[in-house]
Design an enzyme around this catalytic site. Sequence first.
Site, short mmCIF file in Angstrom:
data_model
loop_
_atom_site.label_atom_id
_atom_site.label_comp_id
_atom_site.label_asym_id
_atom_site.label_seq_id
_atom_site.Cartn_x
_atom_site.Cartn_y
_atom_site.Cartn_z
N TYR A 208 64.50 80.64 37.60
CA TYR A 208 63.68 79.40 37.49
C TYR A 208 63.83 78.58 35.83
CZ TYR A 208 59.69 79.95 40.08
OH TYR A 208 58.93 80.06 40.94
N LYS B 247 62.18 81.47 47.07
CA LYS B 247 63.13 82.60 45.43
C LYS B 247 63.07 83.79 46.14
CE LYS B 247 60.93 83.38 42.60
NZ LYS B 247 59.49 84.37 42.22
P1 NAD Z 1 53.04 89.34 48.83
O1 NAD Z 1 53.39 90.87 48.33
O2 NAD Z 1 51.49 89.33 47.58
O3 NAD Z 1 53.37 89.28 49.19
C1 NAD Z 1 54.53 89.40 50.12
C2 NAD Z 1 53.44 89.57 51.82
O4 NAD Z 1 55.19 89.68 52.94
C3 NAD Z 1 52.52 90.22 52.24
O5 NAD Z 1 51.83 89.42 53.47
C4 NAD Z 1 53.01 91.56 52.86
O6 NAD Z 1 52.76 92.17 53.75
C5 NAD Z 1 54.86 90.69 53.66
N1 NAD Z 1 55.44 91.76 53.76
C6 NAD Z 1 56.46 92.13 54.77
N2 NAD Z 1 57.11 93.02 54.94
C7 NAD Z 1 56.79 93.59 53.64
C8 NAD Z 1 57.23 95.02 53.54
N3 NAD Z 1 58.63 95.78 54.41
N4 NAD Z 1 56.51 95.58 51.87
C9 NAD Z 1 55.90 94.50 51.21
N5 NAD Z 1 55.78 93.52 52.07
C10 NAD Z 1 55.66 93.40 53.32
O7 NAD Z 1 54.41 88.40 47.38
P2 NAD Z 1 54.33 86.75 46.90
O8 NAD Z 1 53.72 86.53 45.75
O9 NAD Z 1 53.69 86.58 48.13
O10 NAD Z 1 56.14 86.97 46.97
C11 NAD Z 1 56.21 86.36 48.72
C12 NAD Z 1 57.65 85.84 48.18
O11 NAD Z 1 57.12 84.73 47.66
C13 NAD Z 1 58.48 86.67 46.93
O12 NAD Z 1 59.58 86.45 47.61
C14 NAD Z 1 58.40 85.74 45.82
O13 NAD Z 1 59.99 85.62 45.09
C15 NAD Z 1 58.33 84.05 46.42
N6 NAD Z 1 57.02 83.21 45.33
C16 NAD Z 1 57.27 82.61 45.41
C17 NAD Z 1 56.69 81.93 44.29
C18 NAD Z 1 57.35 80.32 44.25
O14 NAD Z 1 56.60 79.33 42.79
N7 NAD Z 1 58.28 79.22 44.71
C19 NAD Z 1 55.66 81.85 43.91
C20 NAD Z 1 55.74 83.13 44.01
C21 NAD Z 1 56.01 84.03 45.17
#
Ligand code: NAD
Length: 344
Positions: free
Chosen positions: A197, A113
């Site tokens: 959410y 999401k």
């Molecule tokens: P995060 O920043 O911790 O991780 C993002 C990942 O993408 C990193 O490994 C990063 O290296 C990579 N990436 C690739 N290209 C990138 C760029 N150009 N810039 C920045 N990062 C890049 O983020 P996260 O919290 O893990 O979130 C990732 C996704 O998961 C988001 O879409 C978020 O909405 C979703 N998410 C969902 C839930 C849920 O409960 N379903 C919870 C948290 C995050």
Amino acid sequence: MTALSTRASSKPPRPLGVALVGLGNYAKSELRPALEIAERCRLAGVVTGSKRKGQGWAHHFGFSPDSIYHYDEMERMADDPNIDIVYVVTPNAFHAEHSIRAAKAGKHVICEKPFTISVAEADAVIAACAAAGVKLSLGYRLHFDPHHIVLRNATTADEWGIPTTAEGALSFCLQGRPWRAQRELAGGGPLMDVGIYVVQAACMMRGEEAPVAVTARELPKTRPDDFRDVEEAIEWIMEFSDGFVCEASASYSESANYLNVQCADGWARLGPAFSYRGIKMETHQGPMRFEPVNQQARQMDDFARCISEDRESIVNGAMGRRDMVIIEAIYRAAQTGRREPVII
Ligand code: NAD
């Protein structure tokens, strides 16, 4: 494989191979432990910018280093028979691109999401998956949480009388200006990230119907520099066709996590309402307690079941697109100051 052939076989189906795209916080803290206990899925590959990080995951999960891919070479997954599902967990602005590339490689797709950052992108992903003949699902974990399932079942069956009003919020303090505060990478602010959410929960209570109209107000910024191109906090109201109204908010500068629902003959209060674990639920009948579940393992196992039984996921592309339509309408309402129709 048809539902009939799955039932006819006494052998449990082979766990499907999942490749995670993006090894950030959510992948590491939630999807990794979920994949350790999932029954129908196993981690079979990763797509990452860091080969070294990928090797740690390959070692831990016992998949071949050949199944570590860089973002630029996702197409090569087409020749990897160990990977059935690609799970996109990158920043929001890459969801469409990574999902489409996974579909073109012939892999089923789970997209985190928000599904995409626009309705147009949602349409493009849905079309790409249809053209490739692959299934599409979303990281909508709440649909696999027992509290939200009970709430959905009670409210859609009018068990507590017709639902009349609800209020919900999901907010947290975001420090600095990471990708979540940059429009180019996030597509929007807290509405896109966590407000979604409350949107999902409201639709769940009305049988997955979308609201017919929304009104919204962006709150004044307390850190205008950090939130220079996304909202810092937003409030909105969703009006449903049967008169049900849900008031909601999302913010990056305070903490909130609740959902209160009033029905004609009863009520429910959830708080925390949207967490990975530890959700608490009270109703007019008393507290509702459930055995802890791993939402993400259930979500992935359900999709694996959908694939082996050749049926649609309950959290599918149409649902993700619906939420993008609602979110676009909320942003439009905040800009115009008017009640905006939601046209799916
Ligand atoms: P995060 O920043 O911790 O991780 C993002 C990942 O993408 C990193 O490994 C990063 O290296 C990579 N990436 C690739 N290209 C990138 C760029 N150009 N810039 C920045 N990062 C890049 O983020 P996260 O919290 O893990 O979130 C990732 C996704 O998961 C988001 O879409 C978020 O909405 C979703 N998410 C969902 C839930 C849920 O409960 N379903 C919870 C948290 C995050």
